[in-house]
Design a protein around this motif. Structure first.
Motif, PDB file in Angstrom:
ATOM      1  N   MET A   1      -3.501 -17.120  -0.838  1.00  0.00           N
ATOM      2  CA  MET A   1      -2.356 -17.897  -1.279  1.00  0.00           C
ATOM      3  C   MET A   1      -1.468 -17.016  -2.151  1.00  0.00           C
ATOM      4  SD  MET A   1      -1.303 -21.491  -2.393  1.00  0.00           S
ATOM      5  CE  MET A   1      -2.696 -22.212  -1.672  1.00  0.00           C
ATOM      6  N   HIS A   2      -0.198 -17.020  -1.840  1.00  0.00           N
ATOM      7  CA  HIS A   2       0.784 -16.274  -2.624  1.00  0.00           C
ATOM      8  C   HIS A   2       1.445 -17.237  -3.602  1.00  0.00           C
ATOM      9  CE1 HIS A   2       4.923 -14.697  -3.281  1.00  0.00           C
ATOM     10  NE2 HIS A   2       4.273 -13.569  -3.426  1.00  0.00           N
ATOM     11  N   ARG A   3       1.652 -16.768  -4.826  1.00  0.00           N
ATOM     12  CA  ARG A   3       2.302 -17.579  -5.855  1.00  0.00           C
ATOM     13  C   ARG A   3       3.529 -16.833  -6.388  1.00  0.00           C
ATOM     14  NH1 ARG A   3      -3.029 -18.739  -5.967  1.00  0.00           N
ATOM     15  NH2 ARG A   3      -3.579 -20.932  -6.124  1.00  0.00           N
ATOM     16  N   PHE A   4       4.629 -17.558  -6.538  1.00  0.00           N
ATOM     17  CA  PHE A   4       5.891 -16.956  -6.944  1.00  0.00           C
ATOM     18  C   PHE A   4       6.553 -17.863  -7.982  1.00  0.00           C
ATOM     19  CE2 PHE A   4      10.492 -16.215  -6.222  1.00  0.00           C
ATOM     20  CZ  PHE A   4      10.536 -14.840  -6.403  1.00  0.00           C
ATOM     21  N   PRO A   5       6.731 -17.371  -9.213  1.00  0.00           N
ATOM     22  CA  PRO A   5       7.336 -18.209 -10.263  1.00  0.00           C
ATOM     23  C   PRO A   5       8.865 -18.201 -10.199  1.00  0.00           C
ATOM     24  CG  PRO A   5       6.675 -16.105 -11.167  1.00  0.00           C
ATOM     25  CD  PRO A   5       6.245 -16.105  -9.721  1.00  0.00           C
ATOM     26  N   ILE A   6       9.433 -19.342 -10.528  1.00  0.00           N
ATOM     27  CA  ILE A   6      10.893 -19.500 -10.590  1.00  0.00           C
ATOM     28  C   ILE A   6      11.211 -20.425 -11.763  1.00  0.00           C
ATOM     29  CG2 ILE A   6      12.879 -20.602  -9.470  1.00  0.00           C
ATOM     30  CD1 ILE A   6      11.982 -19.561  -6.855  1.00  0.00           C
ATOM     31  N   ARG A   7      12.280 -20.122 -12.455  1.00  0.00           N
ATOM     32  CA  ARG A   7      12.778 -21.028 -13.498  1.00  0.00           C
ATOM     33  C   ARG A   7      14.042 -21.694 -12.959  1.00  0.00           C
ATOM     34  NH1 ARG A   7      12.227 -22.026 -18.808  1.00  0.00           N
ATOM     35  NH2 ARG A   7      10.901 -20.222 -19.184  1.00  0.00           N
ATOM     36  N   VAL A   8      14.221 -22.954 -13.272  1.00  0.00           N
ATOM     37  CA  VAL A   8      15.411 -23.690 -12.846  1.00  0.00           C
ATOM     38  C   VAL A   8      16.544 -23.378 -13.820  1.00  0.00           C
ATOM     39  CG1 VAL A   8      16.442 -25.957 -12.477  1.00  0.00           C
ATOM     40  CG2 VAL A   8      14.057 -25.553 -11.817  1.00  0.00           C
ATOM     41  N   TYR A   9      17.637 -22.868 -13.275  1.00  0.00           N
ATOM     42  CA  TYR A   9      18.822 -22.562 -14.071  1.00  0.00           C
ATOM     43  C   TYR A   9      19.869 -23.662 -13.881  1.00  0.00           C
ATOM     44  CZ  TYR A   9      16.726 -18.040 -14.822  1.00  0.00           C
ATOM     45  OH  TYR A   9      15.873 -17.045 -15.198  1.00  0.00           O
ATOM     46  N   TYR A  10      20.816 -23.696 -14.795  1.00  0.00           N
ATOM     47  CA  TYR A  10      21.865 -24.710 -14.748  1.00  0.00           C
ATOM     48  C   TYR A  10      22.552 -24.731 -13.390  1.00  0.00           C
ATOM     49  CZ  TYR A  10      25.938 -27.435 -16.062  1.00  0.00           C
ATOM     50  OH  TYR A  10      26.915 -28.395 -16.118  1.00  0.00           O
ATOM     51  N   GLU A  11      22.811 -23.561 -12.827  1.00  0.00           N
ATOM     52  CA  GLU A  11      23.500 -23.466 -11.537  1.00  0.00           C
ATOM     53  C   GLU A  11      22.720 -24.096 -10.390  1.00  0.00           C
ATOM     54  OE1 GLU A  11      21.870 -19.064 -10.207  1.00  0.00           O
ATOM     55  OE2 GLU A  11      23.853 -19.234 -11.073  1.00  0.00           O
ATOM     56  N   ASP A  12      21.422 -24.328 -10.577  1.00  0.00           N
ATOM     57  CA  ASP A  12      20.572 -24.931  -9.553  1.00  0.00           C
ATOM     58  C   ASP A  12      20.646 -26.453  -9.533  1.00  0.00           C
ATOM     59  OD1 ASP A  12      19.506 -22.382  -8.912  1.00  0.00           O
ATOM     60  OD2 ASP A  12      17.928 -22.598 -10.415  1.00  0.00           O
ATOM     61  N   ASP A  34       9.231 -12.503  -0.943  1.00  0.00           N
ATOM     62  CA  ASP A  34       8.347 -11.785  -1.859  1.00  0.00           C
ATOM     63  C   ASP A  34       6.970 -11.588  -1.232  1.00  0.00           C
ATOM     64  OD1 ASP A  34       7.998 -10.763  -4.725  1.00  0.00           O
ATOM     65  OD2 ASP A  34       6.313 -12.168  -4.528  1.00  0.00           O
ATOM     66  N   TRP A  35       6.451 -12.618  -0.577  1.00  0.00           N
ATOM     67  CA  TRP A  35       5.139 -12.549   0.074  1.00  0.00           C
ATOM     68  C   TRP A  35       5.137 -11.479   1.172  1.00  0.00           C
ATOM     69  CZ3 TRP A  35       4.016 -14.302   5.189  1.00  0.00           C
ATOM     70  CH2 TRP A  35       2.659 -14.306   5.494  1.00  0.00           C
ATOM     71  N   VAL A  36       6.173 -11.484   2.019  1.00  0.00           N
ATOM     72  CA  VAL A  36       6.270 -10.504   3.104  1.00  0.00           C
ATOM     73  C   VAL A  36       6.344  -9.082   2.537  1.00  0.00           C
ATOM     74  CG1 VAL A  36       7.832  -9.653   4.908  1.00  0.00           C
ATOM     75  CG2 VAL A  36       7.228 -12.071   4.823  1.00  0.00           C
ATOM     76  N   ARG A  37       7.118  -8.899   1.476  1.00  0.00           N
ATOM     77  CA  ARG A  37       7.235  -7.585   0.835  1.00  0.00           C
ATOM     78  C   ARG A  37       5.879  -7.119   0.312  1.00  0.00           C
ATOM     79  NH1 ARG A  37      10.507  -8.989  -2.829  1.00  0.00           N
ATOM     80  NH2 ARG A  37      12.383  -8.659  -1.607  1.00  0.00           N
ATOM     81  N   LYS A  38       5.130  -8.023  -0.311  1.00  0.00           N
ATOM     82  CA  LYS A  38       3.823  -7.654  -0.856  1.00  0.00           C
ATOM     83  C   LYS A  38       2.794  -7.361   0.232  1.00  0.00           C
ATOM     84  CE  LYS A  38       4.475  -9.439  -5.395  1.00  0.00           C
ATOM     85  NZ  LYS A  38       4.273 -10.456  -6.385  1.00  0.00           N
ATOM     86  N   LEU A  39       3.028  -7.864   1.446  1.00  0.00           N
ATOM     87  CA  LEU A  39       2.157  -7.531   2.574  1.00  0.00           C
ATOM     88  C   LEU A  39       2.453  -6.135   3.127  1.00  0.00           C
ATOM     89  CD1 LEU A  39       2.047 -10.833   4.641  1.00  0.00           C
ATOM     90  CD2 LEU A  39       0.178  -9.800   3.336  1.00  0.00           C
ATOM     91  N   GLU A 121       1.160  -6.231  10.640  1.00  0.00           N
ATOM     92  CA  GLU A 121       0.554  -6.666   9.386  1.00  0.00           C
ATOM     93  C   GLU A 121       0.569  -8.193   9.247  1.00  0.00           C
ATOM     94  OE1 GLU A 121       4.781  -5.341   8.339  1.00  0.00           O
ATOM     95  OE2 GLU A 121       3.166  -4.621   9.591  1.00  0.00           O
ATOM     96  N   ILE A 122       1.494  -8.849   9.928  1.00  0.00           N
ATOM     97  CA  ILE A 122       1.560 -10.309   9.914  1.00  0.00           C
ATOM     98  C   ILE A 122       0.582 -10.880  10.960  1.00  0.00           C
ATOM     99  CG2 ILE A 122       3.025 -12.340  10.195  1.00  0.00           C
ATOM    100  CD1 ILE A 122       3.730 -10.583   7.742  1.00  0.00           C
ATOM    101  N   ARG A 123       0.576 -10.292  12.161  1.00  0.00           N
ATOM    102  CA  ARG A 123      -0.362 -10.761  13.200  1.00  0.00           C
ATOM    103  C   ARG A 123      -1.816 -10.614  12.733  1.00  0.00           C
ATOM    104  NH1 ARG A 123       2.640  -7.407  16.491  1.00  0.00           N
ATOM    105  NH2 ARG A 123       0.774  -6.203  16.967  1.00  0.00           N
ATOM    106  N   ALA A 124      -2.087  -9.626  11.901  1.00  0.00           N
ATOM    107  CA  ALA A 124      -3.464  -9.378  11.416  1.00  0.00           C
ATOM    108  C   ALA A 124      -3.959 -10.508  10.510  1.00  0.00           C
ATOM    109  CB  ALA A 124      -3.521  -8.050  10.686  1.00  0.00           C
ATOM    110  N   LEU A 125      -3.073 -11.387  10.058  1.00  0.00           N
ATOM    111  CA  LEU A 125      -3.464 -12.484   9.192  1.00  0.00           C
ATOM    112  C   LEU A 125      -4.200 -13.594   9.935  1.00  0.00           C
ATOM    113  CD1 LEU A 125      -0.199 -12.790   7.110  1.00  0.00           C
ATOM    114  CD2 LEU A 125      -2.355 -11.764   6.379  1.00  0.00           C
ATOM    115  N   SER A 126      -4.150 -13.571  11.259  1.00  0.00           N
ATOM    116  CA  SER A 126      -4.781 -14.654  12.035  1.00  0.00           C
ATOM    117  C   SER A 126      -6.291 -14.562  12.021  1.00  0.00           C
ATOM    118  CB  SER A 126      -4.267 -14.648  13.467  1.00  0.00           C
ATOM    119  OG  SER A 126      -4.579 -13.428  14.113  1.00  0.00           O
TER     120      SER A 126
END
Length: 126
Positions: A1-12, A34-39, A121-126
Motif C-alpha cells: 500500500m502506498h501512502r501520500f500525504p496532502i494538506r487542504v489549501y484554501y484554493e482547494d 508518486d506511487w509510479v515514480r517510487k516503483l 515494473e507494473i506488470r510484475a505487481l500481479s
C-alpha cells in the motif's frame, strides 16, 4: 500500500471551506504519480518514448467532506494487473475516517492513442 500525504489549501475549497469535489480526483492523481515514480517508472522517459498513462475509468464515492487545512492521507493499492490495464483502489483519509473512495482503471497508450502493454515494473505487481 502506498501512502501520500496532502494538506487542504484554501484554493482547494469552495466558499464554505469544503474541498471542491473535483479536487479529490487531483489528489488521487498526485498519489498515483508518486506511487509510479517510487516503483521506478520514469513517466518523462515513457513520454519521450511515445507512451503515456491514461485513465480509462473512475468509480468514485464521496463519503465525508474534507475542509480547509485538513491533513489528508491518500492510500493507493493495486487491485488487479493485466498486460494492458491496471486497476487500483484509492482512499482519501483524515485520521482514520474515510472521506473519499475510488476505483481507477489506467492503461498505457501511444501518442496516437493505440493501447500498449504496461511497463514491466507494473506488470510484475500481479
Amino acid at each position: 500500500m502506498h501512502r501520500f500525504p496532502i494538506r487542504v489549501y484554501y484554493e482547494d475549497t469552495d466558499m464554505g471551506g469544503v474541498v471542491y469535489y473535483a479536487n479529490y480526483l487531483r489528489y488521487i492523481e498526485r498519489a498515483r504519480s508518486d506511487w509510479v515514480r517510487k516503483l521506478g517508472n520514469d513517466q518523462n522517459a515513457m513520454r519521450e518514448a511515445g507512451l503515456i498513462w491514461v485513465v480509462q475509468r473512475v468509480e468514485a464515492d464521496y463519503r465525508v467532506p474534507a475542509r480547509f487545512d485538513d491533513e489528508l492521507l491518500i492510500e493507493t493499492e493495486v487491485l488487479k494487473v493485466s498486460p494492458a490495464r491496471l486497476i487500483m483502489g484509492q482512499r482519501v483519509m483524515r485520521d482514520k475516517v474515510e472521506l473519499f473512495r475510488a476505483k481507477v482503471t489506467v492503461a498505457c497508450v501511444t501518442a496516437e492513442g493505440k493501447p500498449q502493454r504496461l511497463p514491466a515494473e507494473i506488470r510484475a505487481l500481479s
